[in-house]
Design a protein around this motif. Sequence first.
Motif, short mmCIF file in Angstrom:
data_model
loop_
_atom_site.label_atom_id
_atom_site.label_comp_id
_atom_site.label_asym_id
_atom_site.label_seq_id
_atom_site.Cartn_x
_atom_site.Cartn_y
_atom_site.Cartn_z
N GLN A 1 -6.10 -12.09 0.55
CA GLN A 1 -7.46 -11.96 1.08
C GLN A 1 -8.28 -10.91 0.33
O GLN A 1 -9.50 -10.92 0.39
CB GLN A 1 -7.43 -11.61 2.57
N LYS B 1 4.71 -13.50 7.25
CA LYS B 1 4.19 -14.31 6.15
C LYS B 1 4.77 -13.91 4.79
O LYS B 1 5.05 -14.76 3.95
CB LYS B 1 2.66 -14.28 6.12
N ASP C 1 -4.13 -12.45 5.34
CA ASP C 1 -4.72 -12.34 6.67
C ASP C 1 -6.18 -11.93 6.48
O ASP C 1 -6.46 -10.83 5.99
CB ASP C 1 -3.98 -11.29 7.50
N GLN D 1 -7.41 -8.55 7.45
CA GLN D 1 -6.95 -7.37 6.72
C GLN D 1 -7.64 -7.24 5.36
O GLN D 1 -7.19 -6.47 4.51
CB GLN D 1 -5.43 -7.41 6.55
N THR E 1 0.83 -17.56 14.17
CA THR E 1 0.20 -16.73 15.22
C THR E 1 1.23 -16.03 16.09
O THR E 1 0.86 -15.18 16.91
CB THR E 1 -0.70 -17.60 16.12
N THR F 1 3.84 -11.47 11.62
CA THR F 1 4.17 -12.90 11.74
C THR F 1 5.17 -13.34 10.68
O THR F 1 5.62 -14.48 10.71
CB THR F 1 2.90 -13.77 11.63
N GLU G 1 -1.18 -21.72 9.80
CA GLU G 1 -1.46 -20.47 10.49
C GLU G 1 -0.25 -20.05 11.30
O GLU G 1 0.28 -20.83 12.09
CB GLU G 1 -2.69 -20.60 11.39
N GLN H 1 -2.04 -18.30 6.60
CA GLN H 1 -2.82 -17.28 7.28
C GLN H 1 -1.95 -16.72 8.40
O GLN H 1 -1.53 -17.44 9.30
CB GLN H 1 -4.11 -17.88 7.85
N GLY H 2 -1.66 -15.42 8.33
CA GLY H 2 -0.79 -14.85 9.34
C GLY H 2 -1.16 -13.41 9.62
O GLY H 2 -1.34 -12.60 8.71
N GLY H 3 -1.27 -13.08 10.90
CA GLY H 3 -1.57 -11.72 11.29
C GLY H 3 -0.38 -10.80 11.11
O GLY H 3 0.70 -11.23 10.67
#
Length: 674
Positions: free
Chosen positions: A456, A200, A480, A483, A511, A198, A509, A193-195
Amino acid sequence: MSASDDPLARERAHLADSRAALRAMREDVEALDIKDVTANWVNAVVLGAQIEERIKALADLSHTPLFFGRLDYLHSTQEGQRFYIGRRHVHDADGDPMVIDWRAPVSQPFYRASKKDPQDVGLRRRFGYTGGDLTAYEDEHLSDPGELERTSKLLQAEIERPRVGPMRDIVATIQPEQDEIVRSGLAGTVCVQGGPGTGKTAVGLHRVAYLLYAHRERLARTGTLVIGPNRSFLHYIEQVLPALGELEVRQATVDDLVAHVEVRGTDEAATAVVKGDARMAEVLRRAVRSHVTLPTEPLMVVRGSRRWRVPAYELEAIVGELLERDIRYGAARDALPQRIAHTVLVRMEQAGEAPDDRVQDAVARNPAVKAVVKAVWPPVDPAKLVLRLLSDAEFLAEHAAGVLSEDEQKLLLWVKPARSVRSAKWSAADAVLIDEARDLVERTHSLGHVVLDEAQDLSPMQYRAVGRRCTTGSATILGDLAQGTTPWATESWEQALGHLGKPEAVVEELTAGFRVPREVIAYASRLLPHMSPGLAAVESVRENPGSLEIRRFTPEELDAAVVAACVESLGQEGSIGLIAADARIAPLAQALTAAGLAYLSPGEETTAESRLTLVPASLAKGLEYDYVVLDDPAAVVDGEPDERTGLRRLYVALTRAVSGLTVLHSSPLPEQLG
């Protein structure tokens, strides 16, 4: 100062020697003569193809530095040794390493070592390049207590380096928390899980490269696959793995995986949600098994002058046992004649005969046995089965009873039922249903490792389709939750991993943001409480004052202002993305053309025709540009079926910028932005 006293000159000399060694390695492979070492033409073709791939993997890309770092060890097994860390292994004529592959165990401290945990490294050196030329270096004395830990300027410059064209690798800038995920074992599935910013996607691609290095023979047999959300995204990332020397990884979308029929139709959102619901798997399972009918008549097998009778109750027991085992429909159908034949062989043995396997195979092919199999366990065509479910209300009601409500069943039924599989206007969700039905009939081939990006946005049935491709392998899931912009977007990774068949996966995660400036990500994060409450905001490590500008115009001025902002951004170094609501793309395209500005579409960034890309908001996910001009945020939100999805789409658009974001609007900004 002589070259021997100039550290930079020595490093440049090592680079030149390494390039020469790589060239020699390539020439050695090109000079191989395989005429006398292959037994036949098939072996020659296979070996020839392997040699061609090896030659490609040894290519020296002038714009890609052979090494980006150096480690000087202190003690232990590497006492006094020095290793140059790069994208691939290079050795000299004696076989001694000149550059160590970044994936090798000895390279790991380059990413993990710190002042607190030097990992026996005395010196870590980073190199800076301009084009392909080595122009700078920077040292960290990890075992020197008097030297303070500081942020590497070369590392920061590499992260912020402007880019034009496709996504590039991040081997020189992998962070410790990213490296832990990259080097995690093949056996386990990892969900990241990465915003925005980040890394990913890069982590997932580099994990594939690492696994191919650490488990090459196994993955060569079982295969690897990278799954992206759309073709534009795959074009954007397609150069990363080849730059790391990995040429054999297939890339596809979920639609590619389930392309058993031609998709020519679309579904309303409510219909697509039902078709994508995991409950559809049970409806399909019931529909497939409904083709089995229990025998009511005995079987008579004639062999020569003898007749062998199998009563109906024994046939029923055989069919019942196969149903209870719940194996694939096709596998059970293949097993049925052999089970019946075995029962006949038992009769023969009881009568004093001594039949062997050849007799059993002959009985299984007996016309009377074939007739029973055809009547009891007929073949099933997956596409025809789904066609009937979507066209026949009674058939659907029979198998959806207690699973789907009457209203949900009505959503599934076609207004104009198709007459045949070929004439049907299949939707993307229908193709996933057919893939599920195919797997119920015959097992889907499983790969060794699958990377699923932008996960997602998948429906439960799409997760099942991906999961079928790695039932005996592992996966890297990237996404994410903030998103998620489809009506069926997952609300939790626990749910998603359950549908994928990997409930035991470890969720990591990320962050820390490395790409999106702090000012930009903070502005976009104002939307998080309204669309994904409870999700942690990304903490950007990048300070870039003035990276965000917001300008308001009248509706009549907006198009010209957007064009002017694009011209202004083109004065900077790097790529520019003009992102707008899908409905605004056509008028903006006309405005750009009228102004004489050439532009690309997403996925065309590999060309050198322009640094400006016109991006529909629906295709922006996963892409990034040095500078982004965002047209009318309210239009982006209004372009979606509901406010929450619209805010998520806007969040994606706001977070595509690496160096600067200019927001232009005529409508009031969404109130959630404050």
